[in-house]
Design a protein around this motif. Structure first.
Motif, short mmCIF file in Angstrom:
data_model
loop_
_atom_site.label_atom_id
_atom_site.label_comp_id
_atom_site.label_asym_id
_atom_site.label_seq_id
_atom_site.Cartn_x
_atom_site.Cartn_y
_atom_site.Cartn_z
N HIS A 103 0.82 -1.22 0.00
CA HIS A 103 0.00 0.00 0.00
C HIS A 103 0.86 1.27 0.00
N ASN A 104 2.12 1.09 -0.36
CA ASN A 104 3.05 2.23 -0.53
C ASN A 104 3.21 3.09 0.74
N VAL A 105 3.08 2.44 1.89
CA VAL A 105 3.36 3.13 3.15
C VAL A 105 4.87 3.03 3.39
N PRO A 106 5.58 4.15 3.52
CA PRO A 106 7.03 4.09 3.72
C PRO A 106 7.38 3.39 5.04
N ILE A 107 8.27 2.40 4.96
CA ILE A 107 8.68 1.66 6.14
C ILE A 107 10.20 1.67 6.26
N GLY A 108 10.68 1.66 7.50
CA GLY A 108 12.11 1.68 7.75
C GLY A 108 12.48 0.79 8.91
N LEU A 109 13.71 0.33 8.91
CA LEU A 109 14.25 -0.49 9.99
C LEU A 109 15.09 0.40 10.89
N ALA A 110 14.89 0.29 12.21
CA ALA A 110 15.65 1.08 13.18
C ALA A 110 16.12 0.13 14.28
N THR A 111 17.24 -0.54 14.03
CA THR A 111 17.75 -1.54 14.96
C THR A 111 19.06 -1.09 15.57
#
Length: 228
Positions: A103-111
């Motif tokens: 659904h083109n929602v921007p996602i990011g990893l923050a580990t």
């Protein structure tokens, strides 16, 4: 219960996307056992979400281990080289990540993990992690000056999105108290999926607390709902 709508989503990794917190416990206990010590759940809660040198120092001090930080990290790294590739994806995660991506929602990893540690953990899950265009490895990123509970990693991670969203437009998924504190300090809403052993009264800063990501309803935060 009312929540504010968001446009971007950031995910922690250890204990949230992957079951690596179980593996950390095994590895830390192996080292502690050599000195007749116990790596307790209370100590685990204290260090979760921190960068490697931070948590190593706390474990050494709390347990009174006759090791330097570098010695501790070298010993545990050898253990984790074997353990981390065995990790598994937590329930509900793949469905949510693919749903947001589709659904083109921007996602990011923050580990807080290092890039080297991430590579070991993600080796058998490339299809999933390839869906994250933005990744922040706190231990390896010079822009992340302090580990969680400081908000640095979430500011850095949000800034990697091309449109650089305001903090209030970002929703964070976390499993650790330090991560919740970091997200709130960054001005972001945070969904916490804690270890079932955690006393829920300690999680009062979380915007929402769930037993599993499988229970998450995206529409609560203005995100596209799942189709039945």
């Amino acid at each position: 219960m009312a929540f504010n709508s968001v446009t971007h989503v950031l995910f922690d990794m250890d204990g949230l996307i992957l079951n690596t917190e179980e593996l950390y416990t095994i590895g830390f206990q192996q080292v502690a056992s050599r000195f007749g010590k116990e790596f307790t759940f209370e100590l685990k809660c204290k260090i979760m979400g921190q960068q490697s040198k931070e948590f190593a120092g706390i474990i050494i001090d709390d347990l009174g281990l006759p090791l330097t930080v570098d010695e501790f990290l070298t010993e545990t790294r050898a253990i984790f080289d074997n353990l981390f590739p065995q990790c598994k994806i937590m329930p509900g995660v793949e469905r949510l990540v693919r749903h947001l991506h589709d659904h083109n929602v921007p996602i990011g990893l923050a580990t807080s993990s290092s890039k080297e540690s991430y590579d070991l953990k993600a080796v058998n899950h490339q299809d999933l992690f390839n869906l994250f265009p933005c990744k922040t490895w706190g231990t390896s990123d010079p822009e992340v000056k302090k580990g969680k509970p400081s908000p640095d990693i979430f500011f850095v991670a949000a800034n990697k999105f091309p449109d650089k969203p305001a903090p209030e437009k970002c929703l964070v998924f976390e499993d650790a108290l330090n991560g919740v504190k970091a997200a709130r300090a960054a001005g972001m809403q945070v969904v916490m999926v804690p270890d079932p052993r955690l006393d829920r009264s300690l999680a009062s800063e979380a915007t929402l607390v769930l037993d599993s990501i499988a229970d998450f309803k995206p529409e609560l935060f203005g995100l596209p709902p799942y189709k039945n």
